[in-house]
Design a protein around this motif. Structure first.
Motif, PDB file in Angstrom:
ATOM      1  N   LYS A   1     -89.787  10.494 -93.370  1.00  0.00           N
ATOM      2  CA  LYS A   1     -90.766  11.440 -93.908  1.00  0.00           C
ATOM      3  C   LYS A   1     -90.779  11.219 -95.409  1.00  0.00           C
ATOM      4  CE  LYS A   1     -90.275  14.875 -90.330  1.00  0.00           C
ATOM      5  NZ  LYS A   1     -90.003  16.252 -89.997  1.00  0.00           N
ATOM      6  N   GLY A   2     -91.925  10.800 -95.912  1.00  0.00           N
ATOM      7  CA  GLY A   2     -92.005  10.463 -97.324  1.00  0.00           C
ATOM      8  C   GLY A   2     -93.003  11.297 -98.085  1.00  0.00           C
ATOM      9  N   SER A   3     -92.775  11.349 -99.386  1.00  0.00           N
ATOM     10  CA  SER A   3     -93.735  12.021-100.264  1.00  0.00           C
ATOM     11  C   SER A   3     -94.027  11.110-101.455  1.00  0.00           C
ATOM     12  CB  SER A   3     -93.178  13.367-100.745  1.00  0.00           C
ATOM     13  OG  SER A   3     -92.013  13.177-101.513  1.00  0.00           O
ATOM     14  N   ILE A   4     -95.213  11.291-102.004  1.00  0.00           N
ATOM     15  CA  ILE A   4     -95.685  10.497-103.133  1.00  0.00           C
ATOM     16  C   ILE A   4     -96.769  11.326-103.816  1.00  0.00           C
ATOM     17  CG2 ILE A   4     -97.447   9.293-101.778  1.00  0.00           C
ATOM     18  CD1 ILE A   4     -96.757   6.727-103.380  1.00  0.00           C
ATOM     19  N   ASP A   5     -97.049  11.036-105.049  1.00  0.00           N
ATOM     20  CA  ASP A   5     -98.091  11.753-105.783  1.00  0.00           C
ATOM     21  C   ASP A   5     -99.400  11.717-104.983  1.00  0.00           C
ATOM     22  OD1 ASP A   5    -100.282  12.284-107.687  1.00  0.00           O
ATOM     23  OD2 ASP A   5     -98.697  12.195-109.200  1.00  0.00           O
ATOM     24  N   SER A   6    -100.042  12.870-104.847  1.00  0.00           N
ATOM     25  CA  SER A   6    -101.254  12.957-104.019  1.00  0.00           C
ATOM     26  C   SER A   6    -102.439  12.182-104.599  1.00  0.00           C
ATOM     27  CB  SER A   6    -101.639  14.419-103.794  1.00  0.00           C
ATOM     28  OG  SER A   6    -101.876  15.058-105.031  1.00  0.00           O
ATOM     29  N   ARG A   7    -102.337  11.684-105.825  1.00  0.00           N
ATOM     30  CA  ARG A   7    -103.431  10.845-106.351  1.00  0.00           C
ATOM     31  C   ARG A   7    -103.554   9.545-105.556  1.00  0.00           C
ATOM     32  NH1 ARG A   7    -100.987   7.849-111.662  1.00  0.00           N
ATOM     33  NH2 ARG A   7     -98.948   7.614-110.736  1.00  0.00           N
ATOM     34  N   PHE A   8    -102.531   9.228-104.752  1.00  0.00           N
ATOM     35  CA  PHE A   8    -102.560   8.024-103.928  1.00  0.00           C
ATOM     36  C   PHE A   8    -103.061   8.296-102.510  1.00  0.00           C
ATOM     37  CE2 PHE A   8     -99.221   7.094-107.121  1.00  0.00           C
ATOM     38  CZ  PHE A   8     -99.879   6.064-107.772  1.00  0.00           C
ATOM     39  N   ASN A   9    -103.587   9.498-102.252  1.00  0.00           N
ATOM     40  CA  ASN A   9    -104.142   9.808-100.930  1.00  0.00           C
ATOM     41  C   ASN A   9    -105.169   8.745-100.542  1.00  0.00           C
ATOM     42  OD1 ASN A   9    -102.616  12.113-100.690  1.00  0.00           O
ATOM     43  ND2 ASN A   9    -104.268  13.512-101.227  1.00  0.00           N
ATOM     44  N   GLY A  10    -105.101   8.328 -99.288  1.00  0.00           N
ATOM     45  CA  GLY A  10    -106.038   7.324 -98.786  1.00  0.00           C
ATOM     46  C   GLY A  10    -105.496   5.908 -98.896  1.00  0.00           C
ATOM     47  N   TYR A  11    -104.512   5.692 -99.755  1.00  0.00           N
ATOM     48  CA  TYR A  11    -103.880   4.376 -99.852  1.00  0.00           C
ATOM     49  C   TYR A  11    -102.794   4.268 -98.787  1.00  0.00           C
ATOM     50  CZ  TYR A  11    -106.211   3.449-104.278  1.00  0.00           C
ATOM     51  OH  TYR A  11    -107.154   3.219-105.237  1.00  0.00           O
ATOM     52  N   SER A  12    -102.239   3.078 -98.657  1.00  0.00           N
ATOM     53  CA  SER A  12    -101.208   2.857 -97.647  1.00  0.00           C
ATOM     54  C   SER A  12     -99.847   2.618 -98.277  1.00  0.00           C
ATOM     55  CB  SER A  12    -101.569   1.638 -96.788  1.00  0.00           C
ATOM     56  OG  SER A  12    -102.702   1.911 -96.011  1.00  0.00           O
ATOM     57  N   VAL A  13     -98.828   2.970 -97.505  1.00  0.00           N
ATOM     58  CA  VAL A  13     -97.442   2.659 -97.813  1.00  0.00           C
ATOM     59  C   VAL A  13     -96.980   1.732 -96.699  1.00  0.00           C
ATOM     60  CG1 VAL A  13     -95.132   3.623 -98.085  1.00  0.00           C
ATOM     61  CG2 VAL A  13     -97.093   4.882 -98.933  1.00  0.00           C
ATOM     62  N   TYR A  14     -96.195   0.722 -97.059  1.00  0.00           N
ATOM     63  CA  TYR A  14     -95.767  -0.278 -96.076  1.00  0.00           C
ATOM     64  C   TYR A  14     -94.258  -0.271 -95.903  1.00  0.00           C
ATOM     65  CZ  TYR A  14    -100.472  -1.970 -96.778  1.00  0.00           C
ATOM     66  OH  TYR A  14    -101.835  -2.054 -96.853  1.00  0.00           O
ATOM     67  N   PHE A  15     -93.831  -0.317 -94.644  1.00  0.00           N
ATOM     68  CA  PHE A  15     -92.439  -0.515 -94.271  1.00  0.00           C
ATOM     69  C   PHE A  15     -92.297  -2.003 -93.968  1.00  0.00           C
ATOM     70  CE2 PHE A  15     -89.147  -1.090 -91.144  1.00  0.00           C
ATOM     71  CZ  PHE A  15     -88.107  -0.284 -91.605  1.00  0.00           C
ATOM     72  N   ARG A  16     -91.449  -2.714 -94.756  1.00  0.00           N
ATOM     73  CA  ARG A  16     -91.357  -4.166 -94.632  1.00  0.00           C
ATOM     74  C   ARG A  16     -89.913  -4.596 -94.361  1.00  0.00           C
ATOM     75  NH1 ARG A  16     -93.640  -7.062 -99.595  1.00  0.00           N
ATOM     76  NH2 ARG A  16     -91.620  -6.380-100.331  1.00  0.00           N
ATOM     77  N   PRO A  17     -89.601  -4.976 -93.123  1.00  0.00           N
ATOM     78  CA  PRO A  17     -88.271  -5.517 -92.849  1.00  0.00           C
ATOM     79  C   PRO A  17     -88.012  -6.744 -93.724  1.00  0.00           C
ATOM     80  CG  PRO A  17     -89.394  -4.989 -90.811  1.00  0.00           C
ATOM     81  CD  PRO A  17     -90.415  -4.880 -91.913  1.00  0.00           C
ATOM     82  N   GLN A  18     -86.791  -6.899 -94.177  1.00  0.00           N
ATOM     83  CA  GLN A  18     -86.425  -8.006 -95.061  1.00  0.00           C
ATOM     84  C   GLN A  18     -85.480  -8.962 -94.340  1.00  0.00           C
ATOM     85  OE1 GLN A  18     -87.756  -8.635 -97.985  1.00  0.00           O
ATOM     86  NE2 GLN A  18     -89.027  -6.810 -97.802  1.00  0.00           N
ATOM     87  N   PRO A  19     -85.338 -10.189 -94.736  1.00  0.00           N
ATOM     88  CA  PRO A  19     -85.734 -10.760 -96.014  1.00  0.00           C
ATOM     89  C   PRO A  19     -87.111 -11.404 -96.010  1.00  0.00           C
ATOM     90  CG  PRO A  19     -84.272 -12.296 -94.941  1.00  0.00           C
ATOM     91  CD  PRO A  19     -84.407 -11.097 -94.032  1.00  0.00           C
ATOM     92  N   TYR A  20     -87.705 -11.656 -94.870  1.00  0.00           N
ATOM     93  CA  TYR A  20     -88.979 -12.367 -94.829  1.00  0.00           C
ATOM     94  C   TYR A  20     -90.002 -11.565 -94.035  1.00  0.00           C
ATOM     95  CZ  TYR A  20     -85.773 -16.058 -96.171  1.00  0.00           C
ATOM     96  OH  TYR A  20     -84.807 -16.781 -96.813  1.00  0.00           O
TER      97      TYR A  20
END
Length: 180
Positions: free
Chosen positions: A32-51
């Motif tokens: 469960k994440g939070s971020i400044d609401s000015r970024f509403n509509g944009y995406s956040v990505y979960f990226r397994p590493q290393p590749y």
């Protein structure tokens, strides 16, 4: 013919469903994440590493300054969460450990998370490093300030003329009392 009471059967079915759903969630990481609401509509990505490849990256859209991920965590692995580059935000991507449990995170200039054992350990390490770097920066600033003062006082003392007087006048308010 006897009728079975429906309430006890419904209660038993509800208890069984709850027990079964908890077992199936044991290998999942819920973020469960939070971020400044000015970024509403944009995406956040979960990226397994290393590749990270396109087929393993998971996307979540930001709504009301919130985002969520439900990630399989049958085995422990490293990943990061980052804001879409198209958002042009000064948001630090967050390194995390994918392990079963509930993880809360906040993405901002100094992103952070808490909630699972390895992620709490990682955050504690990050806080220690950031705090020590800040302390080192302050020590370097103090050292640079002392060096500046020493050199400037030497220049003034060696030039009891308009140059020394002018430099003294410009910098008098910045000197600590130990150098005057």
């Amino acid at each position: 013919m006897k009728k079975f009471p429906s309430f006890p059967l419904l209660l038993i079915a509800l208890v069984l469903c709850c027990c079964c759903s908890n077992k199936s969630d044991s290998g999942m990481l819920h973020i469960k994440g939070s971020i400044d609401s000015r970024f509403n509509g944009y995406s956040v990505y979960f990226r397994p590493q290393p590749y990270p490849t396109e087929d393993i990256v998971v996307e979540s859209e930001i709504k009301d300054g919130k985002f969520e991920f439900h990630i399989p965590a049958d085995s422990v692995y490293i990943a990061d969460v980052m804001l879409s580059r198209s958002a042009h935000g000064d948001i630090e991507k967050l390194l995390l450990v994918a392990e079963p449990g509930e993880l809360e995170m906040c993405l901002d200039r100094t992103s952070r998370s808490s909630g699972t054992p390895l992620n709490d350990t990682l955050q504690s390490w990050k806080d220690f490093i950031v705090n020590n770097i800040q302390t080192m920066k302050m020590a370097q600033i103090d050292q640079a300030q002392r060096l500046f003062e020493e050199r400037t006082v030497t220049l003034i003392k060696n030039n009891m003329n308009p140059l020394g007087g002018y430099i003294f006048m410009l910098n008098n308010s910045t000197f600590s009392q130990r150098n005057i």
